[in-house]
Design an enzyme around this catalytic site. Structure first.
Site, mmCIF file in Angstrom:
data_model
loop_
_atom_site.group_PDB
_atom_site.id
_atom_site.type_symbol
_atom_site.label_atom_id
_atom_site.label_comp_id
_atom_site.label_asym_id
_atom_site.label_seq_id
_atom_site.Cartn_x
_atom_site.Cartn_y
_atom_site.Cartn_z
ATOM 1 N N SER A 1 -33.677 -54.022 7.822
ATOM 2 C CA SER A 1 -34.213 -55.232 8.132
ATOM 3 C C SER A 1 -35.113 -54.840 9.189
ATOM 4 C CB SER A 1 -33.278 -56.265 8.516
ATOM 5 O OG SER A 1 -32.884 -56.149 9.637
ATOM 6 N N LYS A 2 -35.895 -56.058 9.741
ATOM 7 C CA LYS A 2 -37.108 -55.894 10.708
ATOM 8 C C LYS A 2 -36.440 -55.274 11.999
ATOM 9 C CE LYS A 2 -40.210 -59.228 8.936
ATOM 10 N NZ LYS A 2 -41.169 -60.492 8.882
ATOM 11 N N ARG A 3 -35.218 -55.683 12.219
ATOM 12 C CA ARG A 3 -34.485 -55.304 13.472
ATOM 13 C C ARG A 3 -34.460 -53.822 13.519
ATOM 14 N NH1 ARG A 3 -28.701 -54.818 13.269
ATOM 15 N NH2 ARG A 3 -27.779 -55.417 11.264
ATOM 16 N N HIS A 4 -34.644 -53.095 12.536
ATOM 17 C CA HIS A 4 -34.362 -51.685 12.518
ATOM 18 C C HIS A 4 -35.875 -51.004 12.690
ATOM 19 C CE1 HIS A 4 -30.768 -52.628 10.001
ATOM 20 N NE2 HIS A 4 -30.301 -51.987 11.035
ATOM 21 N N GLY A 5 -36.810 -51.863 12.900
ATOM 22 C CA GLY A 5 -38.266 -51.297 13.184
ATOM 23 C C GLY A 5 -39.237 -51.542 12.003
#
Length: 471
Positions: A243-247
């Protein structure tokens, strides 16, 4: 075609245009593309744009751009699911006529009540429509539901997951047509796959449950069942779904970060598929080797460091002219101006010195800006520290030795600088490092003697002179 002949392999990628091309979707597209190419079949692209509230032209363009950047060409034109709504409704009508579907007039309140009772009794919620075996409904809007089997079980021989079985009692009567006559995703995808001749449905394993419901439509219509292959999802390093929190999660995000498309495609290929110990795999090899037997059952973890390592390999192997074309706009963005033809030619000449240690195109661009910056150069903090103390005096000696050269080459400049270090009784680095700072404004750069050659005699001597004040 004889009764035993196998149909031509046809795969498809069917994204919803509600955002960018996600890295997981890109891998799904890659696997479908490779499987079709490996078997000499066709790879189709279908844009599932029936959700008009969320589908946008910008998202469609982002998907097509991402596909093309990765080199995933599709056969024929791209299809748009919204164009086939009349056909979807026609199939729903056939299912009604055959007794495999029914009109349902359940209200939202009735459905909510059933759901609440299921929650209270701690059991899975399944629609129990009183209209399943009735046709005497009121003259008011209705939905069309599939009449799912109640007894027995449904099995799928999945090419990745193996044999998967679900009790039919767990499958509810899903909606095929909404009350406004529009088709649901579950109906549309099945009809489109059939009409497009799709033989193999290769997709993420989050769709595995959908397959059992979709098989109900396929079997009720008497259609050929596709081969299913549900591929495990891509996870971040923490084991959670990517997801976005992984970059960066969009394909073109990686283009902006300076990755080459062949590096990303190679990396995505190896996320969940393998061919022995091979890591560097060309497109031709991937087409030759790819098959579903090599896809693993476990989720893969995205490791950007491995991607960077792979990207470095492809950068070192890439044509210098191509790299210069990709890097020039990035340099222009850093400088705030475009590069001239001559400056791009200089970039091509410098590329053998710029690319060996670079992990991405942005690092090459940052490392190449010294070639184009105006004097006096801005110094970063480390470069400024290298020019303190006795450095101006050593630079003055270096300037004199370099000025006296008849030949301006890496060998000649190195001999001159080494002579300065020997005469001053210091190590080579004590002269070379201040030279690097004076010539590039940075503490790191390509080899200092290559820098001298790339900048040329006049510019090199002028930059050194700028830092000789007080010598």
């Amino acid at each position: 075609m004889s009764a035993t002949a196998q149909p031509e392999v046809v795969t498809r990628f069917a994204p919803s245009p509600t955002g960018f091309l996600h890295i997981g979707g890109a891998r799904t597209a890659l696997f479908n593309w490779l499987y079709a190419r490996h078997h000499g079949g066709r790879f189709l692209l279908r844009i599932e744009d029936t959700d008009k509230a969320r589908s946008t032209e910008a998202a469609i363009d982002a998907i097509l751009t991402g596909m093309r950047w990765l080199g995933l060409d599709w056969d024929g034109h791209e299809y748009y699911q919204s164009q086939f709504q009349a056909r979807h409704a026609e199939v729903a009508g056939e299912l009604l006529a055959r007794g495999h579907a029914y009109r349902c007039w359940m209200s939202a309140e009735e459905i909510a009540g059933q759901r609440e009772r299921a929650q209270a009794e701690r059991r899975p919620y399944r629609v129990e429509s009183p209209w399943r075996d009735r046709s005497d409904g009121p003259d008011s809007p209705f939905v069309v539901r599939l009449k799912a089997p109640r007894e027995g079980e449904t099995a799928i021989e999945d090419r990745v997951q193996g044999r998967v079985v679900v009790r039919n009692a767990e499958l509810d009567d899903m909606v095929l047509l909404r009350s406004d006559g529009s088709p649901t995703y579950m109906l549309a995808v099945v009809v489109d796959d059939h009409d497009m001749g799709v033989t193999h449905v290769i997709r993420g394993d989050d769709h595995l449950n959908n397959a059992f419901r979709q098989l109900g439509i396929i079997r009720a219509m008497g259609w050929r069942e596709p081969v299913y292959a549900h591929v495990p999802l891509i996870h971040g390093q923490d084991g959670a779904k990517m997801s976005k929190r992984h970059g960066a999660t969009g394909v073109m995000d990686y283009e902006a970060l300076g990755f080459l498309p062949e590096a990303l495609a190679n990396y995505l290929l190896r996320l969940g598929w393998g061919h022995g110990d091979e890591e560097i795999i060309s497109p031709a090899q991937a087409i030759e080797w790819f098959d579903l037997d090599g896809v693993g059952k476990s989720a893969s973890r995205f490791d950007v460091r491995k991607l960077e390592h792979l990207n470095g390999h492809y950068i070192r192997e890439a044509d210098d002219g191509r790299l210069a074309g990709l890097v020039a706009p990035r340099i222009a963005a850093l400088l705030g101006r475009s590069l001239s033809t001559g400056e791009i030619e200089l970039l091509v000449k410098a590329m053998p010195e710029l690319k060996p240690r670079a992990r991405n195109l942005n690092e090459i661009a940052e490392g190449a800006t010294f070639l184009y910056r105006s004097r006096p150069l801005d110094l970063d903090e480390k470069a400024a520290s290298l020019l303190a103390g006795d450095s101006p005096r050593l630079l003055a000696r270096a300037w004199s030795a370099l000025y006296a050269l008849d030949e301006w080459s890496a060998l000649a400049t190195e001999a001159a600088v080494r002579g300065v270090a020997d005469t001053a009784g210091v190590k080579l680095g004590q002269v070379a490092q201040p030279l690097r700072a004076a010539l590039t404004g940075r503490a790191t750069s390509p080899g200092i003697f290559d820098v001298l050659v790339l900048l040329g005699r006049e510019e090199s001597l002028a930059r050194i002179a700028d830092r000789m004040d007080g010598a």
